[in-house]
Design a protein around this motif. Structure first.
Motif, short mmCIF file in Angstrom:
data_model
loop_
_atom_site.label_atom_id
_atom_site.label_comp_id
_atom_site.label_asym_id
_atom_site.label_seq_id
_atom_site.Cartn_x
_atom_site.Cartn_y
_atom_site.Cartn_z
N VAL A 30 0.84 -1.20 0.00
CA VAL A 30 0.00 0.00 0.00
C VAL A 30 0.88 1.25 0.00
O VAL A 30 0.56 2.24 -0.66
N ALA A 31 2.01 1.20 0.71
CA ALA A 31 2.92 2.36 0.73
C ALA A 31 3.45 2.66 -0.67
O ALA A 31 3.53 3.83 -1.08
N GLU A 32 3.81 1.61 -1.42
CA GLU A 32 4.28 1.82 -2.80
C GLU A 32 3.18 2.37 -3.67
O GLU A 32 3.40 3.24 -4.51
N LEU A 33 1.96 1.86 -3.47
CA LEU A 33 0.83 2.34 -4.27
C LEU A 33 0.55 3.80 -4.00
O LEU A 33 0.40 4.60 -4.94
N THR A 34 0.47 4.18 -2.73
CA THR A 34 0.14 5.57 -2.43
C THR A 34 1.26 6.51 -2.88
O THR A 34 0.97 7.62 -3.36
N ALA A 35 2.51 6.06 -2.80
CA ALA A 35 3.62 6.88 -3.30
C ALA A 35 3.50 7.08 -4.81
O ALA A 35 3.65 8.21 -5.32
N ALA A 36 3.20 6.00 -5.53
CA ALA A 36 3.07 6.09 -6.98
C ALA A 36 1.86 6.93 -7.39
O ALA A 36 1.91 7.68 -8.37
N MET A 37 0.78 6.81 -6.61
CA MET A 37 -0.46 7.50 -6.94
C MET A 37 -0.46 8.96 -6.48
O MET A 37 -1.33 9.74 -6.87
N GLY A 38 0.49 9.31 -5.62
CA GLY A 38 0.57 10.68 -5.12
C GLY A 38 -0.53 11.02 -4.12
O GLY A 38 -0.98 12.16 -4.05
N ILE A 39 -0.98 10.01 -3.37
CA ILE A 39 -2.03 10.23 -2.38
C ILE A 39 -1.64 9.59 -1.05
O ILE A 39 -0.68 8.83 -0.99
N ARG A 40 -2.42 9.89 -0.02
CA ARG A 40 -2.19 9.29 1.30
C ARG A 40 -3.10 8.07 1.45
O ARG A 40 -4.14 7.97 0.78
N PRO A 41 -2.74 7.12 2.34
CA PRO A 41 -3.57 5.91 2.50
C PRO A 41 -5.06 6.18 2.71
O PRO A 41 -5.89 5.50 2.11
N TYR A 45 -8.15 4.39 0.49
CA TYR A 45 -9.24 3.60 1.04
C TYR A 45 -10.59 4.25 0.75
O TYR A 45 -11.57 3.56 0.44
N ALA A 46 -10.64 5.58 0.81
CA ALA A 46 -11.91 6.28 0.54
C ALA A 46 -12.33 6.13 -0.91
O ALA A 46 -13.50 5.96 -1.23
N ALA A 47 -11.36 6.19 -1.83
CA ALA A 47 -11.67 6.18 -3.27
C ALA A 47 -11.83 4.78 -3.83
O ALA A 47 -12.64 4.56 -4.73
N PHE A 48 -11.06 3.83 -3.30
CA PHE A 48 -11.01 2.50 -3.93
C PHE A 48 -11.40 1.35 -3.01
O PHE A 48 -11.57 0.22 -3.47
N GLY A 49 -11.51 1.59 -1.72
CA GLY A 49 -11.87 0.53 -0.78
C GLY A 49 -10.66 -0.05 -0.11
O GLY A 49 -10.32 0.32 1.00
N LYS A 51 -6.73 -2.58 -1.07
CA LYS A 51 -5.77 -2.94 -2.10
C LYS A 51 -6.37 -3.89 -3.13
O LYS A 51 -6.16 -3.73 -4.35
N ARG A 52 -7.12 -4.88 -2.66
CA ARG A 52 -7.67 -5.85 -3.61
C ARG A 52 -8.67 -5.21 -4.55
O ARG A 52 -8.67 -5.46 -5.75
N ARG A 53 -9.52 -4.34 -4.01
CA ARG A 53 -10.51 -3.69 -4.88
C ARG A 53 -9.84 -2.70 -5.83
O ARG A 53 -10.26 -2.53 -6.97
N LEU A 54 -8.78 -2.06 -5.36
CA LEU A 54 -8.00 -1.20 -6.25
C LEU A 54 -7.42 -2.03 -7.39
O LEU A 54 -7.45 -1.63 -8.56
N PHE A 55 -6.91 -3.22 -7.05
CA PHE A 55 -6.35 -4.09 -8.08
C PHE A 55 -7.41 -4.50 -9.09
O PHE A 55 -7.17 -4.50 -10.30
N GLU A 56 -8.60 -4.82 -8.61
CA GLU A 56 -9.69 -5.20 -9.53
C GLU A 56 -10.01 -4.06 -10.49
O GLU A 56 -10.22 -4.29 -11.68
N GLU A 57 -10.02 -2.82 -9.98
CA GLU A 57 -10.26 -1.67 -10.86
C GLU A 57 -9.11 -1.51 -11.84
O GLU A 57 -9.32 -1.17 -13.02
#
Length: 198
Positions: A30-41, A45-49, A51-57
């Motif tokens: 999740v830390a790598e994802l939020t760094a890449a996405m330029g957002i905070r955890p 979670y608010a936008a995508f639910g 990690k798994r649901r983010l992956f599905e999207e």
């Protein structure tokens, strides 16, 4: 309470997609994802639910963008043989395209997952099985039209070409060039059964 800064959800999803594609599902934190996405955890979670649901999207986005050429080829070509040859050639180009990670997200993202990621493995397996079924459907059309020998094992042929595509993805991750992958595609098409004599 400070108001969360708005962010471009589509741009963030694209960056998450590329991160999953580069590292795989389980190895991406999740830390790598939020760094890449330029957002905070909390924003993730608010936008995508989660990690798994983010992956599905991310997978859905991949299917609609980078992975869409297979669906188009299978729909647009006049024969099964032409469709599968186009799938192989376009896969060679896409897998080796250096503007994004090598290979296919659907094939590689869950290769090294453990039991706790079984749902992700099953999700991706479902996409791969759907592609194999689509290959078989086009091969079946050629069989019905008399363009293949009557005894052609269409399920076996579809599995063969699905395996070739998966192998090409792995080869590209190992550094195979576009030319290398085109050679694989050409050799694979030489296995297509000969058209029956009139």
């Amino acid at each position: 309470m400070a108001r969360q800064r708005a962010f471009d959800k589509e741009a963030a999803l694209e960056r998450a997609l590329l991160t999953f594609w580069r590292h795989g599902y389980e190895a991406t934190s999740v830390a790598e994802l939020t760094a890449a996405m330029g957002i905070r955890p909390p924003s993730l979670y608010a936008a995508f639910g989660d990690k798994r649901r983010l992956f599905e999207e991310a997978v859905r986005r991949y299917q609609e963008t980078y992975g869409a050429s297979t669906t188009r080829a299978l729909a647009e070509e006049p024969t099964g043989r032409a469709a599968i040859e186009r799938v192989l050639r376009e896969s060679a180009a896409e897998f080796a395209n250096d503007s994004h990670p090598a290979g296919c997200l659907i094939i590689t993202a869950a290769v090294n997952c453990g039991p706790e990621s079984a749902e992700v493995q099953e999700l991706l397996r479902g996409f791969r099985e759907a592609t194999k079924a689509a290959l078989k459907a086009r091969i079946d059309e050629d069989l019905a039209a008399g363009r293949l020998p009557a005894d052609t094992d269409t399920a076996g042929l579809a599995t063969f070409y699905a395996a070739v595509i998966q192998g090409m993805s792995t080869q590209s991750r190992d550094g195979a060039s576009h030319a290398d992958l085109l050679s694989v595609a050409t050799l694979a098409m030489s296995a297509w059964p000969a058209t029956p004599s009139p």
